[in-house]
Design a protein around this motif. Sequence first.
Motif, PDB file in Angstrom:
ATOM      1  N   GLU A  32       0.817  -1.196   0.000  1.00 55.42           N
ATOM      2  CA  GLU A  32       0.000   0.000   0.000  1.00 55.42           C
ATOM      3  C   GLU A  32       0.859   1.257   0.000  1.00 55.42           C
ATOM      4  OE1 GLU A  32      -3.360   0.367   0.005  1.00 55.42           O
ATOM      5  OE2 GLU A  32      -3.653  -1.786  -0.227  1.00 55.42           O
ATOM      6  N   GLU A  33       1.885   1.295   0.860  1.00 58.98           N
ATOM      7  CA  GLU A  33       2.684   2.499   0.989  1.00 58.98           C
ATOM      8  C   GLU A  33       4.016   2.178   1.645  1.00 58.98           C
ATOM      9  OE1 GLU A  33       1.368   6.908   1.996  1.00 58.98           O
ATOM     10  OE2 GLU A  33       1.451   5.720   3.826  1.00 58.98           O
ATOM     11  N   ILE A  34       5.064   2.871   1.204  1.00 55.74           N
ATOM     12  CA  ILE A  34       6.377   2.764   1.819  1.00 55.74           C
ATOM     13  C   ILE A  34       6.854   4.173   2.100  1.00 55.74           C
ATOM     14  CG2 ILE A  34       8.759   1.963   1.535  1.00 55.74           C
ATOM     15  CD1 ILE A  34       7.681  -0.111  -0.438  1.00 55.74           C
ATOM     16  N   GLN A  35       7.104   4.471   3.375  1.00 56.38           N
ATOM     17  CA  GLN A  35       7.459   5.835   3.737  1.00 56.38           C
ATOM     18  C   GLN A  35       8.265   5.836   5.024  1.00 56.38           C
ATOM     19  OE1 GLN A  35       4.051   8.415   3.984  1.00 56.38           O
ATOM     20  NE2 GLN A  35       5.246  10.241   3.582  1.00 56.38           N
ATOM     21  N   ASN A  36       9.392   6.580   4.998  1.00 57.55           N
ATOM     22  CA  ASN A  36      10.233   6.760   6.184  1.00 57.55           C
ATOM     23  C   ASN A  36      10.661   5.436   6.815  1.00 57.55           C
ATOM     24  OD1 ASN A  36       9.929   9.590   5.949  1.00 57.55           O
ATOM     25  ND2 ASN A  36       8.022   9.530   7.096  1.00 57.55           N
ATOM     26  N   ARG A 159       5.204  14.249  -9.806  1.00 54.50           N
ATOM     27  CA  ARG A 159       5.267  14.887  -8.493  1.00 54.50           C
ATOM     28  C   ARG A 159       6.159  14.156  -7.498  1.00 54.50           C
ATOM     29  NH1 ARG A 159       2.478  19.807  -7.554  1.00 54.50           N
ATOM     30  NH2 ARG A 159       1.184  20.178  -9.398  1.00 54.50           N
ATOM     31  N   GLY A 160       6.741  13.037  -7.915  1.00 56.35           N
ATOM     32  CA  GLY A 160       7.663  12.324  -7.037  1.00 56.35           C
ATOM     33  C   GLY A 160       7.011  11.345  -6.090  1.00 56.35           C
ATOM     34  N   TYR A 161       5.787  10.917  -6.408  1.00 54.01           N
ATOM     35  CA  TYR A 161       5.100   9.946  -5.552  1.00 54.01           C
ATOM     36  C   TYR A 161       5.831   8.613  -5.538  1.00 54.01           C
ATOM     37  CZ  TYR A 161       1.314   7.037  -3.703  1.00 54.01           C
ATOM     38  OH  TYR A 161       0.564   6.162  -2.952  1.00 54.01           O
ATOM     39  N   TYR A 162       6.499   8.286  -6.650  1.00 53.24           N
ATOM     40  CA  TYR A 162       7.217   7.020  -6.753  1.00 53.24           C
ATOM     41  C   TYR A 162       8.707   7.156  -6.454  1.00 53.24           C
ATOM     42  CZ  TYR A 162       3.037   4.929  -8.782  1.00 53.24           C
ATOM     43  OH  TYR A 162       1.771   4.440  -8.971  1.00 53.24           O
ATOM     44  N   LYS A 167       8.361  12.483  -2.521  1.00 51.15           N
ATOM     45  CA  LYS A 167       8.353  13.942  -2.487  1.00 51.15           C
ATOM     46  C   LYS A 167       6.956  14.491  -2.206  1.00 51.15           C
ATOM     47  CE  LYS A 167      12.249  14.303  -5.678  1.00 51.15           C
ATOM     48  NZ  LYS A 167      12.720  14.748  -7.018  1.00 51.15           N
ATOM     49  N   ILE A 168       5.968  13.626  -2.249  1.00 50.58           N
ATOM     50  CA  ILE A 168       4.595  14.037  -1.985  1.00 50.58           C
ATOM     51  C   ILE A 168       3.851  12.863  -1.364  1.00 50.58           C
ATOM     52  CG2 ILE A 168       3.751  13.378  -4.288  1.00 50.58           C
ATOM     53  CD1 ILE A 168       1.925  15.857  -4.183  1.00 50.58           C
ATOM     54  N   THR A 169       3.031  13.118  -0.378  1.00 52.19           N
ATOM     55  CA  THR A 169       2.265  12.052   0.261  1.00 52.19           C
ATOM     56  C   THR A 169       1.011  11.744  -0.551  1.00 52.19           C
ATOM     57  OG1 THR A 169       0.910  13.544   1.609  1.00 52.19           O
ATOM     58  CG2 THR A 169       3.056  12.877   2.510  1.00 52.19           C
ATOM     59  N   ASN A 170       0.392  10.621  -0.238  1.00 55.73           N
ATOM     60  CA  ASN A 170      -0.834  10.288  -0.963  1.00 55.73           C
ATOM     61  C   ASN A 170      -1.949  11.289  -0.663  1.00 55.73           C
ATOM     62  OD1 ASN A 170      -1.298   9.426   1.652  1.00 55.73           O
ATOM     63  ND2 ASN A 170      -1.341   7.262   1.127  1.00 55.73           N
ATOM     64  N   GLU A 171      -1.977  11.816   0.582  1.00 55.68           N
ATOM     65  CA  GLU A 171      -2.982  12.823   0.913  1.00 55.68           C
ATOM     66  C   GLU A 171      -2.779  14.099   0.101  1.00 55.68           C
ATOM     67  OE1 GLU A 171      -1.122  11.256   3.128  1.00 55.68           O
ATOM     68  OE2 GLU A 171      -2.380  10.348   4.696  1.00 55.68           O
ATOM     69  N   GLU A 172      -1.511  14.548  -0.017  1.00 53.74           N
ATOM     70  CA  GLU A 172      -1.223  15.767  -0.767  1.00 53.74           C
ATOM     71  C   GLU A 172      -1.527  15.599  -2.249  1.00 53.74           C
ATOM     72  OE1 GLU A 172       2.460  17.369   2.077  1.00 53.74           O
ATOM     73  OE2 GLU A 172       2.844  16.079   0.331  1.00 53.74           O
TER      74      GLU A 172
END
Length: 220
Positions: A32-36, A159-162, A167-172
């Motif tokens: 779903e998501e990979i972050q930090n 936008r750098g989502y990948y 560089k941008i969150t899914n919410e943004e």
Amino acid sequence: MFIATVHFTQHRECVLRRLTADVETPIPIEIEEIQNGFVTFVLRAGPHADEFQRELEATDHVEHVKRLDDDNLLVTKPSCGAYSAIYQNHGTLRRSNTVSGRQREYHVLVFRREDLKDILDDLASFGTVTLGKLTEFRAGSDSPLTERQREVATEALARGYYDWPRKITNEELAAELGISRATLHEHLRKAERTLLSSALTDNAKQTDSSHESEPHRGSV
């Protein structure tokens, strides 16, 4: 652009390795998501859902566990290294992957062979990695995506989502597109699934450079 099937044997200790060690059939995982440094994924646990949920909830470093339905768990935990190796080297992990004890199978999208080589090198530093299949995909003007899927996917990429880190969150991103986060995910999931299916099955739009499976020796 390339789609690579990567077989990986994890040498590090990992909660998923422990959970699936005695399970005969590989367990599907959808990212779903990979972050930090944290990964959120759906674990398609099936009949093992109750047991997996108990063990995950009892594991200190697991950040979050949510039961989605009878068969599926939404899990957030620190990456054991493989996901970071893929994303830090500009790869994108496709949603459909599997885990079975030490064994992993990843489907990775990369834009350059050099990035794939770096991914394999990093994975080889803490496991055994084998390149199963490498397929070059050139999308033509007759894109298999709908106009809206193409628009959302193009904006996400621009936008750098990948990127890693993102560089941008899914919410943004959802806010900039004027849609809900759930709608954003739905468009991206369908676009990714369509592109992956097209890349692997449409011989008219790809140059298939499949390789016999062999241990990685630093070349792609």
